[in-house]
Design a protein around this motif. Structure first.
Motif, PDB file in Angstrom:
ATOM      1  N   TYR A 163       1.284  68.453  27.028  1.00  0.00           N
ATOM      2  CA  TYR A 163       1.330  67.393  26.021  1.00  0.00           C
ATOM      3  C   TYR A 163       1.506  66.010  26.658  1.00  0.00           C
ATOM      4  CZ  TYR A 163       1.524  70.611  22.057  1.00  0.00           C
ATOM      5  OH  TYR A 163       1.210  71.556  21.107  1.00  0.00           O
ATOM      6  N   GLY A 164       1.474  65.946  27.971  1.00  0.00           N
ATOM      7  CA  GLY A 164       1.589  64.665  28.671  1.00  0.00           C
ATOM      8  C   GLY A 164       2.990  64.113  28.721  1.00  0.00           C
ATOM      9  N   ILE A 165       4.000  64.987  28.623  1.00  0.00           N
ATOM     10  CA  ILE A 165       5.395  64.543  28.597  1.00  0.00           C
ATOM     11  C   ILE A 165       6.026  64.738  29.971  1.00  0.00           C
ATOM     12  CG2 ILE A 165       7.649  64.862  27.510  1.00  0.00           C
ATOM     13  CD1 ILE A 165       6.101  66.156  25.127  1.00  0.00           C
ATOM     14  N   ARG A 166       6.593  63.675  30.524  1.00  0.00           N
ATOM     15  CA  ARG A 166       7.317  63.783  31.802  1.00  0.00           C
ATOM     16  C   ARG A 166       8.575  64.617  31.591  1.00  0.00           C
ATOM     17  NH1 ARG A 166       8.506  58.480  32.915  1.00  0.00           N
ATOM     18  NH2 ARG A 166      10.698  58.629  32.402  1.00  0.00           N
ATOM     19  N   THR A 167       8.848  65.517  32.537  1.00  0.00           N
ATOM     20  CA  THR A 167       9.953  66.453  32.375  1.00  0.00           C
ATOM     21  C   THR A 167      10.974  66.306  33.491  1.00  0.00           C
ATOM     22  OG1 THR A 167       8.424  68.026  31.355  1.00  0.00           O
ATOM     23  CG2 THR A 167      10.550  68.873  32.029  1.00  0.00           C
ATOM     24  N   SER A 168      12.244  66.266  33.085  1.00  0.00           N
ATOM     25  CA  SER A 168      13.359  66.157  34.017  1.00  0.00           C
ATOM     26  C   SER A 168      14.307  67.328  33.793  1.00  0.00           C
ATOM     27  CB  SER A 168      14.092  64.829  33.796  1.00  0.00           C
ATOM     28  OG  SER A 168      15.208  64.708  34.649  1.00  0.00           O
ATOM     29  N   ILE A 169      14.906  67.827  34.871  1.00  0.00           N
ATOM     30  CA  ILE A 169      15.850  68.949  34.804  1.00  0.00           C
ATOM     31  C   ILE A 169      17.249  68.437  35.122  1.00  0.00           C
ATOM     32  CG2 ILE A 169      16.513  71.167  35.794  1.00  0.00           C
ATOM     33  CD1 ILE A 169      13.630  71.636  36.562  1.00  0.00           C
ATOM     34  N   PHE A 170      18.193  68.691  34.233  1.00  0.00           N
ATOM     35  CA  PHE A 170      19.600  68.331  34.447  1.00  0.00           C
ATOM     36  C   PHE A 170      20.162  69.236  35.539  1.00  0.00           C
ATOM     37  CE2 PHE A 170      24.071  68.024  32.706  1.00  0.00           C
ATOM     38  CZ  PHE A 170      24.188  66.644  32.835  1.00  0.00           C
ATOM     39  N   LEU A 171      20.718  68.633  36.593  1.00  0.00           N
ATOM     40  CA  LEU A 171      21.017  69.405  37.798  1.00  0.00           C
ATOM     41  C   LEU A 171      22.353  68.989  38.403  1.00  0.00           C
ATOM     42  CD1 LEU A 171      19.121  71.503  39.282  1.00  0.00           C
ATOM     43  CD2 LEU A 171      18.685  69.702  40.934  1.00  0.00           C
ATOM     44  N   ASP A 172      23.130  69.972  38.829  1.00  0.00           N
ATOM     45  CA  ASP A 172      24.319  69.681  39.627  1.00  0.00           C
ATOM     46  C   ASP A 172      23.878  69.127  40.984  1.00  0.00           C
ATOM     47  OD1 ASP A 172      26.316  70.651  37.808  1.00  0.00           O
ATOM     48  OD2 ASP A 172      25.687  72.684  38.310  1.00  0.00           O
ATOM     49  N   PRO A 173      24.718  68.307  41.626  1.00  0.00           N
ATOM     50  CA  PRO A 173      24.335  67.731  42.916  1.00  0.00           C
ATOM     51  C   PRO A 173      24.405  68.767  44.037  1.00  0.00           C
ATOM     52  CG  PRO A 173      26.578  67.076  42.383  1.00  0.00           C
ATOM     53  CD  PRO A 173      26.056  67.818  41.186  1.00  0.00           C
ATOM     54  N   ASP A 174      23.344  69.547  44.156  1.00  0.00           N
ATOM     55  CA  ASP A 174      23.298  70.616  45.154  1.00  0.00           C
ATOM     56  C   ASP A 174      21.862  70.736  45.657  1.00  0.00           C
ATOM     57  OD1 ASP A 174      23.255  73.004  46.589  1.00  0.00           O
ATOM     58  OD2 ASP A 174      24.756  73.946  45.293  1.00  0.00           O
ATOM     59  N   PRO A 175      21.619  70.374  46.919  1.00  0.00           N
ATOM     60  CA  PRO A 175      20.249  70.413  47.453  1.00  0.00           C
ATOM     61  C   PRO A 175      19.579  71.778  47.385  1.00  0.00           C
ATOM     62  CG  PRO A 175      21.725  69.216  48.939  1.00  0.00           C
ATOM     63  CD  PRO A 175      22.586  69.874  47.906  1.00  0.00           C
ATOM     64  N   ARG A 176      20.371  72.848  47.250  1.00  0.00           N
ATOM     65  CA  ARG A 176      19.784  74.195  47.205  1.00  0.00           C
ATOM     66  C   ARG A 176      18.848  74.385  46.025  1.00  0.00           C
ATOM     67  NH1 ARG A 176      24.546  78.197  46.730  1.00  0.00           N
ATOM     68  NH2 ARG A 176      25.176  76.553  45.267  1.00  0.00           N
ATOM     69  N   TYR A 177      19.040  73.619  44.975  1.00  0.00           N
ATOM     70  CA  TYR A 177      18.264  73.811  43.750  1.00  0.00           C
ATOM     71  C   TYR A 177      16.953  73.024  43.731  1.00  0.00           C
ATOM     72  CZ  TYR A 177      22.584  75.847  41.894  1.00  0.00           C
ATOM     73  OH  TYR A 177      23.696  76.635  41.681  1.00  0.00           O
ATOM     74  N   ILE A 178      16.717  72.223  44.749  1.00  0.00           N
ATOM     75  CA  ILE A 178      15.559  71.318  44.710  1.00  0.00           C
ATOM     76  C   ILE A 178      14.234  72.059  44.856  1.00  0.00           C
ATOM     77  CG2 ILE A 178      14.409  69.412  45.879  1.00  0.00           C
ATOM     78  CD1 ILE A 178      16.816  68.618  44.137  1.00  0.00           C
ATOM     79  N   LYS A 179      14.128  72.957  45.798  1.00  0.00           N
ATOM     80  CA  LYS A 179      12.848  73.628  46.027  1.00  0.00           C
ATOM     81  C   LYS A 179      12.388  74.393  44.787  1.00  0.00           C
ATOM     82  CE  LYS A 179      12.052  72.317  50.255  1.00  0.00           C
ATOM     83  NZ  LYS A 179      12.464  73.138  51.405  1.00  0.00           N
ATOM     84  N   SER A 180      13.306  75.081  44.132  1.00  0.00           N
ATOM     85  CA  SER A 180      12.936  75.814  42.926  1.00  0.00           C
ATOM     86  C   SER A 180      12.637  74.862  41.773  1.00  0.00           C
ATOM     87  CB  SER A 180      14.025  76.820  42.535  1.00  0.00           C
ATOM     88  OG  SER A 180      15.308  76.225  42.568  1.00  0.00           O
ATOM     89  N   ASP A 228       8.969  66.909  37.005  1.00  0.00           N
ATOM     90  CA  ASP A 228       8.645  65.605  37.583  1.00  0.00           C
ATOM     91  C   ASP A 228       9.877  64.942  38.187  1.00  0.00           C
ATOM     92  OD1 ASP A 228       5.817  65.386  36.572  1.00  0.00           O
ATOM     93  OD2 ASP A 228       6.866  65.557  34.661  1.00  0.00           O
ATOM     94  N   ARG A 229      11.036  65.191  37.536  1.00  0.00           N
ATOM     95  CA  ARG A 229      12.276  64.564  37.974  1.00  0.00           C
ATOM     96  C   ARG A 229      13.435  65.555  37.815  1.00  0.00           C
ATOM     97  NH1 ARG A 229      12.479  58.360  35.483  1.00  0.00           N
ATOM     98  NH2 ARG A 229      10.388  57.707  36.170  1.00  0.00           N
ATOM     99  N   ILE A 230      14.553  65.165  38.418  1.00  0.00           N
ATOM    100  CA  ILE A 230      15.826  65.802  38.115  1.00  0.00           C
ATOM    101  C   ILE A 230      16.747  64.717  37.567  1.00  0.00           C
ATOM    102  CG2 ILE A 230      15.620  67.610  39.859  1.00  0.00           C
ATOM    103  CD1 ILE A 230      17.612  65.904  41.592  1.00  0.00           C
TER     104      ILE A 230
END
Length: 246
Positions: free
Chosen positions: A124-141, A148-150
């Motif tokens: 639908y053309g909507i930019r998507t961000s994931i709410f994330l704890d500050p932990d680099p381990r979660y970035i690759k997944s 598009d963002r965290i």
């Protein structure tokens, strides 16, 4: 410069307390943008105790900056977002009875689910961000999920900053660095305030957007909403300038 998106949930809470339409959410959103904010955020919950699903629909034609709808992607939320088509949707794993957001996604455990939801929003053309704890381990997944963002969950930073523990900025810096290296944009939010925003942005200058609601509305009780928004913008500008001079 880091953009300021104002979460107007608390305005809706005040309105709902009396069962009428005062303060008028639409007018407040217009004023917040007029006063300089670069976005409006809402977080509808299933019980609609503050923002109502209809509010999100009504705001679509009013928000002339950036409209960000955040929430847990259940079926009702997904349909709302597809109908409204905001510029950004932020996925938050809050429980139905949560008072406020209290954790980020485990993107490793929920990668397949997030990938499915994000794929639908992106169609639908909507930019998507994931709410994330500050932990680099979660970035690759997070990257594999198609986000598009965290959005970094900043409650721990705010709590530690109040206790003068400035080392608490380190995981945010490391996670931001990992995200950018993997092609993700980075937002931040939760318990950021006039007291702690400048230090955070100065130390993590690559933040694209901060979403601030509760603290900003509380501060506006003392300072007025226009003055409060302008104060945030000045602090963000000061922080970005200091970071660029390092």
């Amino acid at each position: 410069m880091t953009k300021l998106s104002v979460n107007i949930n608390k305005i809706a809470t005040i309105r709902n307390a009396r069962g009428g339409d005062f303060p008028n959410l639409i007018q407040v959103a217009k004023d917040i943008q007029k006063f300089g904010a670069q976005g409006i955020t809402v977080h509808p919950r299933p019980d609609e105790r503050h923002i109502r699903y209809q509010d999100a629909r009504d705001l679509k034609g009013i928000v002339c900056t950036e409209f960000n709808i955040e929430g847990n992607p259940n079926a009702k939320f997904i349909e709302l977002v597809k109908q409204v088509k905001p510029e950004q949707v932020t996925l938050v794993p809050d429980a139905q009875d949560a008072i406020t957001s209290n954790a980020g996604w485990n993107t490793i455990e929920h990668e397949s689910f997030l990938k499915e939801v994000i794929s639908e929003f992106k169609s639908y053309g909507i930019r998507t961000s994931i709410f994330l704890d500050p932990d680099p381990r979660y970035i690759k997944s997070a990257v594999r999920s198609g986000a598009d963002r965290i959005e970094l969950y900043t409650e721990a930073y705010a709590r530690d900053f109040a206790d003068k523990n400035l080392d608490s900025i380190k995981p945010y810096l490391l996670t931001t660095k990992e995200a950018i290296e993997n092609g993700l944009g980075v937002n931040a939010g939760h318990d950021l305030s006039l007291e702690n925003i400048e230090h955070f942005i100065e130390k993590v200058p690559d933040i694209l957007e901060v979403s601030i609601g509760h603290a900003l509305i509380v501060e506006a009780l003392y300072l007025g909403i226009e003055n409060t928004i302008q104060s945030y913008l000045r602090r963000i500008e000061n922080a970005c300038r200091k970071a660029s001079q390092r």
